[in-house]
Design a protein around this motif. Structure first.
Motif, short mmCIF file in Angstrom:
data_model
loop_
_atom_site.label_atom_id
_atom_site.label_comp_id
_atom_site.label_asym_id
_atom_site.label_seq_id
_atom_site.Cartn_x
_atom_site.Cartn_y
_atom_site.Cartn_z
N ARG B 209 0.48 -1.40 -0.04
CA ARG B 209 -0.04 -0.01 0.07
C ARG B 209 0.72 1.32 0.02
O ARG B 209 0.42 2.33 -0.61
CB ARG B 209 -1.04 -0.03 1.13
N THR B 234 0.15 -6.85 -2.12
CA THR B 234 -0.68 -7.16 -0.78
C THR B 234 -1.77 -7.80 -1.28
O THR B 234 -2.41 -6.69 -2.05
CB THR B 234 0.21 -6.58 0.65
N ARG B 235 -2.83 -7.73 -0.27
CA ARG B 235 -4.26 -7.81 -0.45
C ARG B 235 -4.61 -5.87 -0.56
O ARG B 235 -5.40 -5.76 -1.58
CB ARG B 235 -5.22 -8.09 1.04
N GLN B 248 -1.73 -12.03 -6.07
CA GLN B 248 -2.22 -11.45 -4.73
C GLN B 248 -1.18 -13.06 -3.47
O GLN B 248 -1.05 -13.72 -3.64
CB GLN B 248 -3.57 -11.42 -3.84
N ILE B 249 -0.71 -12.40 -2.93
CA ILE B 249 0.30 -13.19 -2.41
C ILE B 249 0.00 -13.04 -0.93
O ILE B 249 -0.11 -12.03 0.22
CB ILE B 249 2.27 -12.79 -2.04
N THR B 252 -4.54 -16.06 1.50
CA THR B 252 -5.71 -16.29 0.94
C THR B 252 -5.31 -15.61 -0.76
O THR B 252 -5.94 -15.67 -1.81
CB THR B 252 -6.79 -15.72 1.08
N SER B 267 3.92 -3.90 4.80
CA SER B 267 4.19 -4.33 6.40
C SER B 267 4.63 -4.87 6.88
O SER B 267 4.92 -5.12 7.96
CB SER B 267 2.40 -3.18 7.44
N GLN B 271 -1.16 -12.45 7.50
CA GLN B 271 -1.68 -12.51 6.23
C GLN B 271 -0.93 -12.81 4.96
O GLN B 271 -1.09 -13.68 4.12
CB GLN B 271 -3.31 -12.60 6.10
N HIS B 272 -0.23 -12.02 5.16
CA HIS B 272 1.34 -12.28 3.91
C HIS B 272 2.33 -12.63 3.94
O HIS B 272 2.44 -13.29 3.19
CB HIS B 272 1.45 -10.68 3.30
N ASN B 286 10.88 -0.42 4.11
CA ASN B 286 9.56 0.06 4.52
C ASN B 286 10.33 1.39 5.42
O ASN B 286 12.12 1.22 6.06
CB ASN B 286 9.08 -1.25 5.55
N ALA B 305 10.19 4.69 0.11
CA ALA B 305 10.57 3.16 -1.52
C ALA B 305 10.72 4.46 -2.82
O ALA B 305 11.28 3.70 -3.67
CB ALA B 305 9.48 2.90 -1.72
C1 LIG Z 1 -9.01 -13.03 5.81
C2 LIG Z 1 -7.59 -12.21 5.56
C3 LIG Z 1 -7.31 -12.53 4.87
C4 LIG Z 1 -6.12 -11.77 4.21
N1 LIG Z 1 -4.66 -12.07 3.32
C5 LIG Z 1 -4.74 -11.21 2.78
C6 LIG Z 1 -2.67 -12.61 1.34
O1 LIG Z 1 -3.23 -13.03 1.23
N2 LIG Z 1 -2.50 -11.44 1.27
C7 LIG Z 1 -1.81 -10.13 1.92
O2 LIG Z 1 -1.41 -9.87 1.48
N3 LIG Z 1 -3.23 -9.44 2.53
C8 LIG Z 1 -4.46 -10.65 3.55
N4 LIG Z 1 -4.97 -9.91 4.34
C9 LIG Z 1 -4.50 -8.47 4.37
C10 LIG Z 1 -3.70 -8.06 6.05
O3 LIG Z 1 -3.88 -8.63 6.61
C11 LIG Z 1 -3.15 -6.34 5.35
O4 LIG Z 1 -3.30 -5.58 5.87
C12 LIG Z 1 -2.51 -6.22 3.65
O5 LIG Z 1 -1.35 -7.51 4.06
C13 LIG Z 1 -1.86 -4.92 4.47
O6 LIG Z 1 -1.12 -4.82 2.91
P1 LIG Z 1 0.14 -3.53 2.99
O7 LIG Z 1 1.48 -4.09 3.87
O8 LIG Z 1 -0.09 -3.41 1.59
O9 LIG Z 1 -0.17 -2.23 3.51
P2 LIG Z 1 -0.73 -2.00 4.70
O10 LIG Z 1 -0.71 -2.45 6.08
O11 LIG Z 1 -1.04 -0.56 5.47
O12 LIG Z 1 1.42 -1.66 5.24
C14 LIG Z 1 1.84 -0.18 3.89
C15 LIG Z 1 3.45 0.18 4.42
O13 LIG Z 1 4.00 0.73 3.52
C16 LIG Z 1 4.85 1.59 4.71
N5 LIG Z 1 5.17 2.40 3.77
C17 LIG Z 1 4.18 3.58 2.96
N6 LIG Z 1 4.66 4.61 2.33
C18 LIG Z 1 5.86 4.39 2.05
C19 LIG Z 1 7.07 4.91 1.70
N7 LIG Z 1 6.86 5.49 0.88
N8 LIG Z 1 8.35 4.24 1.09
C20 LIG Z 1 8.19 2.97 2.08
N9 LIG Z 1 7.97 2.21 2.84
C21 LIG Z 1 6.61 2.95 2.74
C22 LIG Z 1 4.08 1.41 5.93
O14 LIG Z 1 4.95 2.13 6.82
C23 LIG Z 1 3.50 0.37 6.12
O15 LIG Z 1 4.37 -0.76 6.68
C24 LIG Z 1 -5.72 -10.41 4.74
C25 LIG Z 1 -7.03 -10.29 5.95
C26 LIG Z 1 -7.67 -10.66 6.50
C27 LIG Z 1 -8.27 -10.15 6.85
#
Ligand SMILES: Cc1cc2nc3c(=O)[nH]c(=O)nc-3n(C[C@H](O)[C@H](O)[C@H](O)COP(=O)(O)OP(=O)(O)OC[C@H]3O[C@@H](n4cnc5c(N)ncnc54)[C@H](O)[C@@H]3O)c2cc1C
Lengths: 249, 322
Positions: B209, B234-235, B248-249, B252, B267, B271-272, B286, B305
């Protein structure tokens, strides 16, 4: 439209799960419980279909009395009534779960059976498919979209390589994926209303279900942990390590 | 004793390499039980692929080539696979986990009256297996109580079988899907990509994200090009429509174990991590030093990043001389 929908209780999906030292299960002290996220998507789909097409959505779960709190959440989201089948989670496998749900399907005779595609505790991803085969019904699993038209559910499925669309004749079994919808949060008046909605409790014996398992979980352990790594200070250092230490470039 | 029927998976007229991970599982099971294995290939116009399956020690390669198999539909296919298992005298059916096999195998199990084990991690003995629960935070030992069994095998835990020479007999079988009129295929929108398959790639670059939008996510392209990497996400980025669902890794999504995984601006939610923690070398970039992804990373870089990724591309170019 009459819809049967699952409302399984799971441990909080974001909780850190620890295995008991004796390997007989997980540590439950301090754990919170929630509705299985995939079931929330299924319930949202069921309730919004009833809003659109009329009918009723019936939430079903299997578990001891303490799962009723989460079953009430399904009622607060808009299901009209609920059924709980009394048997502890650790005495179930996917097959027994499916055989119980088949009995409920046979008594309720819904047009559609919506389930979460997997429960985030057992992570088996079997029950919807088992139910469909046991009832000889068409299935559409991992749904990211459902449209009901002309006695069919037209379902988009998230599969390897892309998005597939299939159509299944009702009655059918559909399992929900996370991108199907955004589950609603129950409003306070609906939470209060849910307390008075009918909740029926049944037993496997009353349903005539044999509780023998096909697959038993006999031990639990923690997964192997990765060795802790290091933080590098610069991109140059990262590349140097990847090249010379990890030999990954 | 007993024969395991391995179900081959095809996609776009080609055999999926993941088929050979299930072959390794079948061999491991046979080693414990004193049994053997066969391979079942079902599809439309697939007969020509049978030759690719004959050098692995299967006692037979059964080919059910029928126009009715042109598109997968759970009900009719499950009946056909169970019928093939019957004809082959198989006591178990196995395949590598994918959305195709996860959809199909439970129905086959129900039809065969078999217990089914999802996401098998390893074979303990002829009836006991390890499998993950709670997004991989628990490894459970499960025991199959039924004479017949069905296994959906986690590909990252069983190396693809290598050809051992020999030639398994190829046998055409008259197994066809029966159309009971209850379901029909409508369409398939393929995600087209010139990059390696996420599940098979040696290097994976994954974005989260923190990359914000499609343009931000695109900073991963030059890095992936340079490393001949697959791209994953990520999701959060899939939900936001930044990356297709197929990428998606996680718990799920896809479970991967490349030689090198580089996670950027994600992050590291449990789940990831469930989907990538078996990777050989893990790199995390990160800007938040507390991000959970660092706890599984071999090399962590606390950085923005948008600055670090282009720099990384430059540095790797230098050492590769491109
Ligand atoms: C039932 C269920 C199943 C799920 N299955 C999956 C699945 O299969 N796969 C999956 O990935 N998720 C899954 N999820 C979702 C999971 O819980 C997280 O919400 C998701 O993985 C978060 O994605 P993210 O790390 O991209 O986003 P975030 O958690 O929002 O993390 C974003 C990260 O980016 C960093 N960041 C922001 N800007 C910058 C920058 N400019 N430079 C460097 N770093 C930066 C932040 O510090 C933060 O750590 C599931 C959730 C549920 C409830």
């Amino acid at each position: 439209m009459k819809i049967l929908v699952t409302a399984k209780r799971v441990t909080d999906p974001d909780a850190k799960i620890r295995v008991k030292p004796d390997g007989t299960g997980i540590e439950t002290a301090g754990l919170e419980y929630k509705l299985n996220p995939f079931c929330e998507n299924a319930i949202e789909a069921a309730v919004s279909m009833v809003e659109k097409h009329g009918g009723e959505a019936i939430a079903v779960t299997i578990g001891t009395a303490d799962v009723e709190q989460n079953l009430r959440t399904a009622l607060a989201m808009g299901c009209e009534r609920a059924i709980r089948v009394e048997i502890a989670d650790d005495q179930l496998d996917s097959d027994l779960t499916a055989r119980i749900l088949v009995k409920l399907f046979e008594t309720e005779k819904p047009d559609l059976f919506l389930l979460g595609k997997q429960a985030v505790d057992g992570d088996s991803n079997q029950v919807a498919q088992l139910v469909a085969e046991m009832l000889d019904l068409p299935q559409a699993c991992f749904a990211s979209g459902i449209v009901i038209e002309n006695g069919e559910a037209v379902v988009t499925r998230e599969i390897d390589g892309g998005i597939e669309t299939i159509a299944v004749k009702l009655p059918a079994v559909v399992s929900a994926d996370l991108r199907l919808n955004t589950p609603r949060l129950p409003t306070l008046p609906n939470v209060l209303k849910a307390k008075r909605k009918p909740l029926q409790v049944l037993t496997p014996a009353a349903l005539g279900v044999d509780t023998a398992l096909k697959v038993a979980t006999v031990a639990y352990e923690a997964p192997p942990q990765r060795k802790g790594g290091i933080k590098v200070k610069t991109v140059q250092e990262l590349v140097e390590k990847l090249q010379n230490e990890a030999k990954a470039l | 004793m007993g024969t395991t029927l391995v179900i081959a998976e095809t996609f776009g007229g080609k055999l999926r390499k993941s088929t050979f991970n299930a072959v390794t599982f079948a061999k491991a099971l046979a080693a414990k039980t004193g049994g053997d294995f066969a391979i079942g290939l079902l599809g439309s116009g697939v007969a020509g692929l049978a030759g690719e399956l004959t050098g692995y020690g299967a006692k037979a390669v059964y080919v059910a080539d029928n126009a009715g198999f042109a598109n997968y539909l759970g009900g009719p296919w499950a009946k056909a696979v169970a019928a093939l298992a019957d004809q082959a005298g198989a006591t178990s059916v196995a395949a590598t986990s994918s959305t195709f096999t996860r959809d199909l195998l439970p129905r086959v199990a129900a039809r065969m009256g078999a217990g089914m084990v999802s996401e098998v991690l390893s074979v303990v003995d002829g009836t006991k297996f390890l499998r993950p629960m709670w997004a991989g935070n628990v490894v459970a030992t499960v025991e199959v109580k039924t004479p017949k069994a069905v296994f959906c095998v986690r590909g990252t835990e069983f190396d693809a079988a290598q050809a051992t020479g020999g030639a398994s007999p190829v046998q055409a079988v008259a197994v066809a899907p029966e159309d009971n009129g209850k379901q029909r295929y409508v369409k398939f929108e393929a995600v087209v990509s010139s990059r390696p398959d996420l599940a098979e790639a040696a290097v994976v670059v994954a974005g989260g994200r923190g990359l914000k939008d499609k343009a931000g996510f695109a900073i991963l392209d030059p890095l992936a090009d340079l490393l001949k990497a697959a791209i994953g996400g990520t999701r959060a980025v899939v939900d936001a429509g930044i990356a297709p669902n197929d990428l998606q890794i996680g718990q799920t999504g896809k479970v991967i174990a490349p030689q090198l995984y580089i996670g950027v601006a994600l992050s590291g939610a449990i789940q990831h991590i469930a989907g990538m923690k078996a990777s050989k070398t893990i790199v995390a970039i990160n800007k938040d030093p507390e991000a959970p992804i660092f706890s599984v990373a071999d090399y962590g870089l606390v950085a923005d990043a948008f600055k670090a990724v282009p720099e990384l591309v430059e540095e790797i170019r230098k050492i590769k001389g491109v």
